[in-house]
Design a protein around this motif. Structure first.
Motif, PDB file in Angstrom:
ATOM      1  N   ILE A 163       0.826  -1.208   0.000  1.00 22.36           N
ATOM      2  CA  ILE A 163       0.000   0.000   0.000  1.00 22.36           C
ATOM      3  C   ILE A 163       0.865   1.264   0.000  1.00 22.36           C
ATOM      4  CG2 ILE A 163      -2.019   1.083   1.118  1.00 22.36           C
ATOM      5  CD1 ILE A 163      -2.552  -1.763   0.302  1.00 22.36           C
ATOM      6  N   ALA A 164       2.183   1.091   0.073  1.00 22.73           N
ATOM      7  CA  ALA A 164       3.073   2.251   0.188  1.00 22.73           C
ATOM      8  C   ALA A 164       2.913   3.210  -0.980  1.00 22.73           C
ATOM      9  CB  ALA A 164       4.522   1.794   0.309  1.00 22.73           C
ATOM     10  N   GLY A 165       2.751   2.708  -2.199  1.00 22.34           N
ATOM     11  CA  GLY A 165       2.600   3.582  -3.356  1.00 22.34           C
ATOM     12  C   GLY A 165       1.374   4.473  -3.243  1.00 22.34           C
ATOM     13  N   SER A 166       0.270   3.907  -2.767  1.00 22.60           N
ATOM     14  CA  SER A 166      -0.944   4.704  -2.566  1.00 22.60           C
ATOM     15  C   SER A 166      -0.712   5.781  -1.514  1.00 22.60           C
ATOM     16  CB  SER A 166      -2.110   3.797  -2.133  1.00 22.60           C
ATOM     17  OG  SER A 166      -2.534   2.974  -3.194  1.00 22.60           O
ATOM     18  N   PHE A 167      -0.014   5.402  -0.443  1.00 25.00           N
ATOM     19  CA  PHE A 167       0.262   6.341   0.647  1.00 25.00           C
ATOM     20  C   PHE A 167       1.162   7.479   0.169  1.00 25.00           C
ATOM     21  CE2 PHE A 167       2.356   7.684   4.595  1.00 25.00           C
ATOM     22  CZ  PHE A 167       1.283   7.775   5.462  1.00 25.00           C
ATOM     23  N   GLU A 168       2.218   7.131  -0.563  1.00 22.08           N
ATOM     24  CA  GLU A 168       3.139   8.142  -1.075  1.00 22.08           C
ATOM     25  C   GLU A 168       2.440   9.071  -2.076  1.00 22.08           C
ATOM     26  OE1 GLU A 168       7.062   5.235  -0.649  1.00 22.08           O
ATOM     27  OE2 GLU A 168       6.078   5.501  -2.589  1.00 22.08           O
ATOM     28  N   ALA A 169       1.545   8.522  -2.883  1.00 18.74           N
ATOM     29  CA  ALA A 169       0.799   9.345  -3.842  1.00 18.74           C
ATOM     30  C   ALA A 169      -0.077  10.361  -3.117  1.00 18.74           C
ATOM     31  CB  ALA A 169      -0.049   8.452  -4.752  1.00 18.74           C
ATOM     32  N   TRP A 170      -0.684   9.939  -2.002  1.00 18.37           N
ATOM     33  CA  TRP A 170      -1.494  10.865  -1.196  1.00 18.37           C
ATOM     34  C   TRP A 170      -0.638  12.008  -0.662  1.00 18.37           C
ATOM     35  CZ3 TRP A 170      -1.094  10.528   4.440  1.00 18.37           C
ATOM     36  CH2 TRP A 170      -1.938  11.419   5.126  1.00 18.37           C
ATOM     37  N   LEU A 171       0.546  11.691  -0.160  1.00 12.08           N
ATOM     38  CA  LEU A 171       1.444  12.739   0.335  1.00 12.08           C
ATOM     39  C   LEU A 171       1.865  13.666  -0.804  1.00 12.08           C
ATOM     40  CD1 LEU A 171       3.723  10.667   2.749  1.00 12.08           C
ATOM     41  CD2 LEU A 171       1.766  12.110   3.345  1.00 12.08           C
ATOM     42  N   ASP A 172       2.175  13.080  -1.970  1.00 10.02           N
ATOM     43  CA  ASP A 172       2.535  13.905  -3.125  1.00 10.02           C
ATOM     44  C   ASP A 172       1.396  14.854  -3.475  1.00 10.02           C
ATOM     45  OD1 ASP A 172       5.030  12.711  -3.400  1.00 10.02           O
ATOM     46  OD2 ASP A 172       4.391  11.330  -4.977  1.00 10.02           O
ATOM     47  N   LEU A 173       0.171  14.344  -3.458  1.00 10.43           N
ATOM     48  CA  LEU A 173      -0.982  15.171  -3.805  1.00 10.43           C
ATOM     49  C   LEU A 173      -1.096  16.384  -2.886  1.00 10.43           C
ATOM     50  CD1 LEU A 173      -3.632  15.633  -5.407  1.00 10.43           C
ATOM     51  CD2 LEU A 173      -4.772  14.275  -3.622  1.00 10.43           C
ATOM     52  N   ILE A 174      -0.966  16.167  -1.580  1.00 11.05           N
ATOM     53  CA  ILE A 174      -1.042  17.291  -0.640  1.00 11.05           C
ATOM     54  C   ILE A 174       0.042  18.315  -0.945  1.00 11.05           C
ATOM     55  CG2 ILE A 174      -0.867  17.978   1.786  1.00 11.05           C
ATOM     56  CD1 ILE A 174      -1.948  15.178   2.504  1.00 11.05           C
ATOM     57  N   CYS A 175       1.248  17.832  -1.239  1.00 13.45           N
ATOM     58  CA  CYS A 175       2.352  18.742  -1.549  1.00 13.45           C
ATOM     59  C   CYS A 175       2.101  19.503  -2.840  1.00 13.45           C
ATOM     60  CB  CYS A 175       3.661  17.953  -1.632  1.00 13.45           C
ATOM     61  SG  CYS A 175       4.255  17.360  -0.037  1.00 13.45           S
ATOM     62  N   ILE A 176       1.621  18.819  -3.873  1.00 16.85           N
ATOM     63  CA  ILE A 176       1.340  19.483  -5.147  1.00 16.85           C
ATOM     64  C   ILE A 176       0.273  20.557  -4.956  1.00 16.85           C
ATOM     65  CG2 ILE A 176       0.492  19.169  -7.501  1.00 16.85           C
ATOM     66  CD1 ILE A 176       1.499  16.209  -7.230  1.00 16.85           C
ATOM     67  N   MET A 177      -0.798  20.205  -4.244  1.00 15.05           N
ATOM     68  CA  MET A 177      -1.880  21.166  -3.991  1.00 15.05           C
ATOM     69  C   MET A 177      -1.381  22.380  -3.219  1.00 15.05           C
ATOM     70  SD  MET A 177      -5.019  18.548  -3.093  1.00 15.05           S
ATOM     71  CE  MET A 177      -6.158  19.854  -2.580  1.00 15.05           C
ATOM     72  N   SER A 178      -0.310  22.202  -2.450  1.00 14.70           N
ATOM     73  CA  SER A 178       0.240  23.282  -1.630  1.00 14.70           C
ATOM     74  C   SER A 178       1.356  24.044  -2.334  1.00 14.70           C
ATOM     75  CB  SER A 178       0.751  22.707  -0.302  1.00 14.70           C
ATOM     76  OG  SER A 178      -0.301  22.066   0.386  1.00 14.70           O
ATOM     77  N   GLY A 179       1.587  23.727  -3.616  1.00 11.57           N
ATOM     78  CA  GLY A 179       2.546  24.485  -4.405  1.00 11.57           C
ATOM     79  C   GLY A 179       3.938  23.907  -4.489  1.00 11.57           C
TER      80      GLY A 179
END
Length: 196
Positions: A163-179
């Motif tokens: 599940i690590a890939g899904s978890f890392e993608a979620w973290l990436d999404l938050i970072c992308i949304m935050s600029g």
């Protein structure tokens, strides 16, 4: 590495998935911790919250934030593609001119799909909603500047116990949304444990 207990009495498949989360790459822009899972949400579940570090944004107050819930049931539920389901929430403040752009909802959905691809997550049955919130203060709040927020709520079914890939993608999404920049396609952090 995230530290949390893996219950010894949980089903083996759920324990393996939890162990994969312990090896997820945590971006330096973000703080992550476990929080109590919503009661009676599934036979087994774990929940995390993440917040962009405020000292990195240069802005006082709200920064990007999110929740990640991993669910497991002995039998797939309706509309699940496996015994697992990931449910995520991500939110970030926006500049008002960006928040006014109706296409930003399509953009944030594309960001999620790109992040999942970049992190090599194997999944099915993805679904979600994007919400733009525009706020204007009145009365005693009239001195507040107009502001906007973008929220994404989504879920999908991981097709493996990694599940690590899904978890890392979620973290990436938050970072992308935050600029913050996304990782280039196909690029991941170096993991000396042998896991890709």
């Amino acid at each position: 590495m995230i530290e949390f207990d893996v219950p010894s009495d949980a089903p083996a498949e759920f324990r393996v998935a939890l162990e994969s989360l312990k090896h997820a790459a945590i971006r330096s822009e973000i703080d992550v911790e476990t929080i109590p899972a919503p009661p009676a949400i599934a036979s087994h579940a774990i929940t995390f919250k993440a917040n962009i570090k405020e000292n990195l944004t240069g802005v006082e107050g709200d920064a990007g934030t999110g929740r990640f819930v991993m669910l497991w049931e002995p039998e797939p539920q309706e509309a699940w593609a496996s015994r697992f389901r990931v449910v995520i929430f991500a939110k970030s403040p926006l500049e008002t001119n960006i928040g006014a752009d109706e296409e930003i909802s399509d953009v944030v959905w594309a960001w999620l799909n790109e992040a999942l691809q970049n992190r090599h997550a194997e999944f099915g049955a993805i679904a979600g909603t994007a919400t733009r919130i525009m706020s204007t203060g009145y009365g005693s709040l009239s001195a507040q500047h107009d502001h906007a927020e973008l929220e994404l709520r989504a879920s999908w079914s991981p097709l493996t116990t990694d599940i690590a890939g899904s978890f890392e993608a979620w973290l990436d999404l938050i970072c992308i949304m935050s600029g913050f920049p996304n990782l280039p396609a196909g690029i991941s952090t170096i993991d000396f444990s042998g896991r890709r």
